[in-house]
Design a protein around this motif. Structure first.
Motif, PDB file in Angstrom:
ATOM      1  N   VAL A   1       0.659  18.297  -1.104  1.00  0.00           N
ATOM      2  CA  VAL A   1       1.312  17.130  -1.718  1.00  0.00           C
ATOM      3  C   VAL A   1       2.732  16.983  -1.170  1.00  0.00           C
ATOM      4  O   VAL A   1       3.161  15.889  -0.821  1.00  0.00           O
ATOM      5  CB  VAL A   1       1.299  17.254  -3.261  1.00  0.00           C
ATOM      6  N   LYS A   2       3.437  18.128  -1.067  1.00  0.00           N
ATOM      7  CA  LYS A   2       4.807  18.085  -0.530  1.00  0.00           C
ATOM      8  C   LYS A   2       4.809  17.518   0.882  1.00  0.00           C
ATOM      9  O   LYS A   2       5.632  16.680   1.239  1.00  0.00           O
ATOM     10  CB  LYS A   2       5.369  19.519  -0.490  1.00  0.00           C
ATOM     11  N   ASP A   3       3.849  17.989   1.674  1.00  0.00           N
ATOM     12  CA  ASP A   3       3.745  17.560   3.069  1.00  0.00           C
ATOM     13  C   ASP A   3       3.502  16.042   3.138  1.00  0.00           C
ATOM     14  O   ASP A   3       4.115  15.338   3.939  1.00  0.00           O
ATOM     15  CB  ASP A   3       2.586  18.337   3.717  1.00  0.00           C
ATOM     16  N   MET A   4       2.624  15.572   2.257  1.00  0.00           N
ATOM     17  CA  MET A   4       2.299  14.148   2.289  1.00  0.00           C
ATOM     18  C   MET A   4       3.467  13.289   1.818  1.00  0.00           C
ATOM     19  O   MET A   4       3.592  12.140   2.213  1.00  0.00           O
ATOM     20  CB  MET A   4       1.048  13.880   1.451  1.00  0.00           C
ATOM     21  N   GLU A   5       4.332  13.899   0.987  1.00  0.00           N
ATOM     22  CA  GLU A   5       5.529  13.154   0.551  1.00  0.00           C
ATOM     23  C   GLU A   5       6.384  12.787   1.759  1.00  0.00           C
ATOM     24  O   GLU A   5       6.900  11.671   1.855  1.00  0.00           O
ATOM     25  CB  GLU A   5       6.355  14.021  -0.411  1.00  0.00           C
TER      26      GLU A   5
ATOM     27  N   ILE B   1       5.320  12.351   4.772  1.00  0.00           N
ATOM     28  CA  ILE B   1       4.639  11.311   5.561  1.00  0.00           C
ATOM     29  C   ILE B   1       4.858   9.939   4.924  1.00  0.00           C
ATOM     30  O   ILE B   1       5.174   8.964   5.608  1.00  0.00           O
ATOM     31  CB  ILE B   1       3.125  11.624   5.693  1.00  0.00           C
ATOM     32  N   VAL B   2       4.711   9.880   3.594  1.00  0.00           N
ATOM     33  CA  VAL B   2       4.874   8.571   2.923  1.00  0.00           C
ATOM     34  C   VAL B   2       6.311   8.081   3.057  1.00  0.00           C
ATOM     35  O   VAL B   2       6.552   6.892   3.304  1.00  0.00           O
ATOM     36  CB  VAL B   2       4.446   8.672   1.434  1.00  0.00           C
ATOM     37  N   THR B   3       7.283   9.002   2.948  1.00  0.00           N
ATOM     38  CA  THR B   3       8.684   8.609   3.131  1.00  0.00           C
ATOM     39  C   THR B   3       8.870   8.036   4.538  1.00  0.00           C
ATOM     40  O   THR B   3       9.525   6.998   4.724  1.00  0.00           O
ATOM     41  CB  THR B   3       9.617   9.835   2.935  1.00  0.00           C
ATOM     42  N   GLY B   4       8.258   8.713   5.519  1.00  0.00           N
ATOM     43  CA  GLY B   4       8.327   8.229   6.907  1.00  0.00           C
ATOM     44  C   GLY B   4       7.716   6.851   7.053  1.00  0.00           C
ATOM     45  O   GLY B   4       8.277   5.976   7.725  1.00  0.00           O
ATOM     46  N   LEU B   5       6.575   6.663   6.384  1.00  0.00           N
ATOM     47  CA  LEU B   5       5.900   5.359   6.464  1.00  0.00           C
ATOM     48  C   LEU B   5       6.793   4.256   5.906  1.00  0.00           C
ATOM     49  O   LEU B   5       6.941   3.190   6.512  1.00  0.00           O
ATOM     50  CB  LEU B   5       4.605   5.383   5.628  1.00  0.00           C
ATOM     51  N   LEU B   6       7.406   4.546   4.755  1.00  0.00           N
ATOM     52  CA  LEU B   6       8.253   3.525   4.120  1.00  0.00           C
ATOM     53  C   LEU B   6       9.459   3.199   4.998  1.00  0.00           C
ATOM     54  O   LEU B   6       9.859   2.038   5.117  1.00  0.00           O
ATOM     55  CB  LEU B   6       8.698   3.994   2.729  1.00  0.00           C
ATOM     56  N   ARG B   7      10.015   4.222   5.664  1.00  0.00           N
ATOM     57  CA  ARG B   7      11.160   3.977   6.555  1.00  0.00           C
ATOM     58  C   ARG B   7      10.731   3.120   7.737  1.00  0.00           C
ATOM     59  O   ARG B   7      11.430   2.184   8.128  1.00  0.00           O
ATOM     60  CB  ARG B   7      11.712   5.310   7.059  1.00  0.00           C
ATOM     61  N   SER B   8       9.556   3.465   8.300  1.00  0.00           N
ATOM     62  CA  SER B   8       9.056   2.670   9.443  1.00  0.00           C
ATOM     63  C   SER B   8       8.862   1.232   9.023  1.00  0.00           C
ATOM     64  O   SER B   8       9.188   0.305   9.777  1.00  0.00           O
ATOM     65  CB  SER B   8       7.712   3.213   9.930  1.00  0.00           C
ATOM     66  N   LEU B   9       8.314   1.045   7.818  1.00  0.00           N
ATOM     67  CA  LEU B   9       8.068  -0.319   7.348  1.00  0.00           C
ATOM     68  C   LEU B   9       9.369  -1.083   7.150  1.00  0.00           C
ATOM     69  O   LEU B   9       9.447  -2.275   7.441  1.00  0.00           O
ATOM     70  CB  LEU B   9       7.258  -0.287   6.040  1.00  0.00           C
TER      71      LEU B   9
ATOM     72  N   ASP C   1       0.835  -1.215   0.000  1.00  0.00           N
ATOM     73  CA  ASP C   1       0.000   0.000   0.000  1.00  0.00           C
ATOM     74  C   ASP C   1       0.865   1.258   0.000  1.00  0.00           C
ATOM     75  O   ASP C   1       0.584   2.220  -0.722  1.00  0.00           O
ATOM     76  CB  ASP C   1      -0.922   0.024   1.223  1.00  0.00           C
ATOM     77  N   ALA C   2       1.923   1.240   0.832  1.00  0.00           N
ATOM     78  CA  ALA C   2       2.770   2.438   0.946  1.00  0.00           C
ATOM     79  C   ALA C   2       3.479   2.722  -0.382  1.00  0.00           C
ATOM     80  O   ALA C   2       3.642   3.883  -0.765  1.00  0.00           O
ATOM     81  CB  ALA C   2       3.780   2.249   2.065  1.00  0.00           C
ATOM     82  N   VAL C   3       3.858   1.649  -1.077  1.00  0.00           N
ATOM     83  CA  VAL C   3       4.513   1.848  -2.380  1.00  0.00           C
ATOM     84  C   VAL C   3       3.517   2.491  -3.358  1.00  0.00           C
ATOM     85  O   VAL C   3       3.839   3.450  -4.058  1.00  0.00           O
ATOM     86  CB  VAL C   3       5.040   0.492  -2.925  1.00  0.00           C
ATOM     87  N   LEU C   4       2.268   1.986  -3.338  1.00  0.00           N
ATOM     88  CA  LEU C   4       1.239   2.566  -4.209  1.00  0.00           C
ATOM     89  C   LEU C   4       0.944   4.019  -3.829  1.00  0.00           C
ATOM     90  O   LEU C   4       0.706   4.870  -4.690  1.00  0.00           O
ATOM     91  CB  LEU C   4      -0.052   1.752  -4.138  1.00  0.00           C
ATOM     92  N   MET C   5       0.984   4.306  -2.535  1.00  0.00           N
ATOM     93  CA  MET C   5       0.749   5.692  -2.085  1.00  0.00           C
ATOM     94  C   MET C   5       1.828   6.608  -2.635  1.00  0.00           C
ATOM     95  O   MET C   5       1.556   7.740  -3.032  1.00  0.00           O
ATOM     96  CB  MET C   5       0.761   5.758  -0.563  1.00  0.00           C
ATOM     97  N   GLY C   6       3.050   6.105  -2.640  1.00  0.00           N
ATOM     98  CA  GLY C   6       4.154   6.878  -3.220  1.00  0.00           C
ATOM     99  C   GLY C   6       3.867   7.171  -4.690  1.00  0.00           C
ATOM    100  O   GLY C   6       4.116   8.280  -5.169  1.00  0.00           O
TER     101      GLY C   6
END
Lengths: 614, 190
Positions: free
Chosen positions: A381-385, A387-395, A328-333
């Motif tokens: 969009v920048k802000d969410m980038e 968050i998604v980077t953070g999510l991928l790191r956590s994962l 999911d996180a990859v798709l969000m990216g």
């Protein structure tokens, strides 16, 4: 058929269609249960419904292909039905279709087409639903329609009560229509954003009307009573209202906007941009909420990893959730990539439009705050980038933690395995010792039996011979006794071996099936057999069932078509959750009766005959 | 028509009484406050419109439910009356996030609202009681399940499906409309 005939047929069709339209215009019904209190009526209504769908260059090419934009005849009927048997000759489908007619397109950039929807409605409701659609590679999707009549009234008398129902209908039907045209990948992205409910996704509506009754100053509609309540049915909460310098009025809401203007044409471009911009905002809001879902999934994975010592299924669940959330996180990216491109194109578009605008247009654009909103969207969009980077790191971190837990469990498993192997070795040795003891016992037992028999036949005499005690007689007697003992022992050994061999099947065939089955047919198949044992293992999403039955068990006279008189035991394993036949074990009891191939063929032929496989 | 104390309308009186049946303010720090969620309240408001207990009308609006976004018949007049009651300090509204990642509003009558209850005419109370009380005397509750909303009684087995999700249709004739879009392409540049 010649051209003249075709023209006549088309004319007849047009006449029929027009008479149908006339009928709906004059008598169009509703199924509204409530008595409507109509306070505001709009004249000459057209509206644009916007939505954002992640599109790229390749998607727009595929979209144009699906629409048949390149074909000589640029119209087609579309359906949501998927052809499950593309090799077949005929098929029948319900008459629920969408007719599309491509008007204008650029293979890599956009397409404009008209769509006519034929979805079933309740009795008494007739909807002749024609709308224009614009789809661009920046993800801009607009549905536009002009109302000819609503609920049997002319286009100059459209009540807001009725309009709210028309809009809800178009919002839902347009989603259904677009689903037939989008790629699987796009549907996946939408489902991800709207948490599996993409078909009910929300959209923003921009209503354009040439007149309003009662015609008041814009602020007078905010009376806190009837008029405001009526307008909120299509606008939701009011954000702003204004009278423009040319006498037009703009009523801006959180869910829709109404522009009342006699010279609406000059504002059309702004209306399109605003409808899309607001729908982009709807998408971004949903996407932002989706990030929280992913964040919660991360928390849950962390909890499961921490609880892995206490919960037996924790590691397995953590792995499944980790894999799903990572995907999911990859798709969000990827969605963010599309959003970023879209907002950049939107900004360029807007800068370009501004250059060509006159004073009145700029006034409306300024009231709607379009440029500020585009900038805000870019910032979001920048802000969410981040968050998604953070999510991928956590994962990534969680994947490492999970790997460590796996290794720890594997080490433990290996140690247990070694321990078990050692225990097995001791047990085998003990069993060998016991076996040797049993063999000795068998020899002694056979001797005892032999002596008992001799005793029985000699009538209990120590020496059955008349001439007493000479050496020859004694030796002969002893030899006979020991001989009988030896014969008895051999007979006992042979019998025990024969019984042991009988206990093991002569032939065991283990076969992987891994094919989809029809649950109804399998049920019927099993009902015809005497299933003796059933096991069910439910692990996570799987539900594995194991059933066993015997052929010719104790009924020696029966001759089965596939198996003859052979004694066969079949163990079938299948997954009830996914409807897959997984494996089968065929045990043939007597040696030489069947070859592996014959037994396997007999079993599969049986399943095919009963249409168990799909 | 406005009547009653504080100039509450008949519908506002009934709405206040309806909220009072499902909510309770706390009298001490140890006592929990009982709130009614907005969706059950909307279900009873819609049911009340259908049974002519509330003189409002309704229109479909897209809202978030526990199983996703849906079009729901919502009365803007009813929402407006809720806001009026809030402004008068007769009810409190609580915004809270749900475990399903969306926000809801819940309502609770205030002490001031409880004082006002005594002034509500018996006829209005009876009308609301007929709406929310089961024949067995129990207070009806709502439940969102499997894409529908049920009105249920906790005491007996009474159950019925609410029409709040049943969006009405109108016949209409439309023709395509699409304004010319900006001649901008990310491939051709500005």
């Amino acid at each position: 058929m010649n051209t003249e005939q075709t023209q006549i047929q088309n004319q007849n069709k047009q006449i029929q269609q027009n008479s149908h339209v006339k009928e709906v215009k004059e008598q169009g019904g509703t199924n509204i249960r409530d008595e409507l209190n109509e306070v505001i009526v709009l004249k000459d209504v057209r509206f644009l419904i916007g939505e954002y769908i992640p599109f790229g260059c390749n998607h727009i090419v595929a979209f144009n292909n699906k629409l048949g934009s390149y074909m000589r005849v640029k119209s087609a009927l579309l359906t949501q039905v998927v052809d499950e048997d593309p090799g077949g000759t005929q098929f029948s489908i319900p008459p629920v279709m969408t007719a599309v007619q491509v008007k204008d397109f650029d293979p890599n950039d956009y397409v404009n087409f008209d769509a006519q929807i034929h979805y079933p409605e309740e009795p008494g409701i007739v909807q002749i639903e024609n709308f224009g659609v614009h789809v661009s590679s920046s993800g801009k999707v607009l549905y536009g329609l002009e109302l000819d009549s609503v609920a049997g009234r002319s286009k100059d008398h459209v009540s807001v009560d009725h309009l709210s129902r028309v809009i809800s209908d178009i919002v839902q039907d347009s989603s259904q229509m677009m689903d037939t045209l989008l790629t699987d990948y796009q549907r996946k992205l939408l489902d991800l954003t709207y948490i599996g409910k993409a078909s009910n996704r929300d959209k923003y509506t921009f209503i354009i009307s040439s007149g309003i009754v009662p015609d008041l100053k814009a602020r007078e509609y905010l009376d806190g009573e009837d008029k405001e309540n009526e307008l909120r049915q299509v606008l939701e909460s009011f954000q702003n209202v204004h009278d423009l310098s040319d006498g037009s009025k703009i009523l801006i809401g959180t869910h829709g906007t109404i522009l009342v203007s006699k010279e609406y044409k000059k504002y059309e471009l702004i209306a399109s941009e605003y409808a899309f911009l607001m729908s982009l905002d709807v998408f971004i809001q949903n996407f932002f909420s989706r990030l929280f879902v992913a964040n919660d999934a991360i928390k849950e994975i962390k909890r499961l990893i921490e609880e892995s010592e206490k919960e037996p299924t924790a590691v397995e669940r953590a792995q499944m959730l980790l894999s799903q959330t990572t995907s999911d996180a990859v798709l969000m990216g990827e969605i963010l990539g599309y959003l970023k491109e879209s907002t950049n194109v939107l900004m360029k578009e807007w800068q370009h439009c501004l250059k060509e605008m006159n004073k009145e247009q700029k006034e409306l654009a300024s009231l709607l705050g379009i440029e500020t909103r585009v900038l805000a969207a870019q910032e979001q969009v920048k802000d969410m980038e981040h968050i998604v980077t953070g999510l991928l790191r956590s994962l990534d971190g969680l994947a490492n933690m999970n790997e460590t837990i796996n290794q720890r469990q594997m080490r433990r498993f290996q140690e247990t395995l070694e321990e078990n192997a050692r225990n097995m070795e001791s047990m085998t040795k003990a069993s060998e010792r016991t076996g040797a003891g049993v063999a000795v016992m068998e020899v002694i037992l056979s001797g005892t039996l032999a002596f008992e028999l001799i005793d029985l036949f000699s009538g209990g005499k120590v020496y059955p011979f008349e001439y007493g005690t000479d050496v020859v007689s004694t030796l002969a007697w002893s030899g006979l006794t020991v001989g009988l003992w030896a014969i008895g022992s051999v007979a006992l050994f042979v019998t025990m071996k024969w019984l042991g061999d009988r206990a093991e099947p002569a032939l065991q065939i283990k076969t992987k099936i891994n094919r989809k089955y029809n649950p109804e047919k399998l049920k019927e198949y099993l009902e015809k057999r005497e299933v003796t044992t059933q096991d069910l293992d439910v692990v996570g999403e799987t539900s594995r069932k194991r059933v066993m039955w015997k052929y010719n068990d104790g009924i020696i006279w029966e001759e089965l078509p596939k198996w003859g008189k052979r004694k066969v035991i079949i163990t079938l394993t299948y997954d009830e959750a996914t409807n897959y036949l997984l494996s089968a074990i065929i045990d043939v009891e007597r040696p030489g009766e069947f070859t592996t191939k014959e037994a396997e063929e007999a079993f599969f032929a049986e399943l095919k005959e009963e249409n168990v496989f799909i | 028509m406005s009547y009653g104390v504080k100039m509450l309308t008949k519908a506002q009186n009934r709405l206040l009484y309806l909220i009072s049946l499902y909510s309770k303010p706390s009298k001490s720090e140890n006592e929990n406050v009982i709130w009614i969620r907005e969706m059950p309240l909307r279900v009873f408001m819609h049911e009340g419109i259908e049974r002519k207990i509330f003189d409002w009308d309704y229109a479909p609006a897209s809202v978030m439910l526990s199983d996703g976004r849906k079009f729901v018949n919502i009365s803007q007049e009813g929402e407006d009356d809720l806001n009026d009651l809030r402004e008068l300090g007769l009810i409190n509204a609580l915004k809270l996030s749900t475990s399903r990642y969306y926000f809801i509003t819940a309502y609770c009558i205030t002490e001031k609202g409880i004082e006002e209850l005594n002034k509500i005419p018996l006829e209005d109370r009876q009308a609301v009681d007929s709406l929310v009380r089961c024949q067995c005397g129990g207070l009806l509750k709502t439940q969102e399940k499997d894409g529908s909303i049920k009105i249920k009684c906790g005491n007996c087995n009474y159950e019925k499906e609410s029409n709040i999700l049943d969006v009405e249709d109108v016949s209409y004739v439309s023709k395509p409309y699409m304004p010319k879009q900006p001649n901008i392409s990310k491939h051709r540049g500005v």
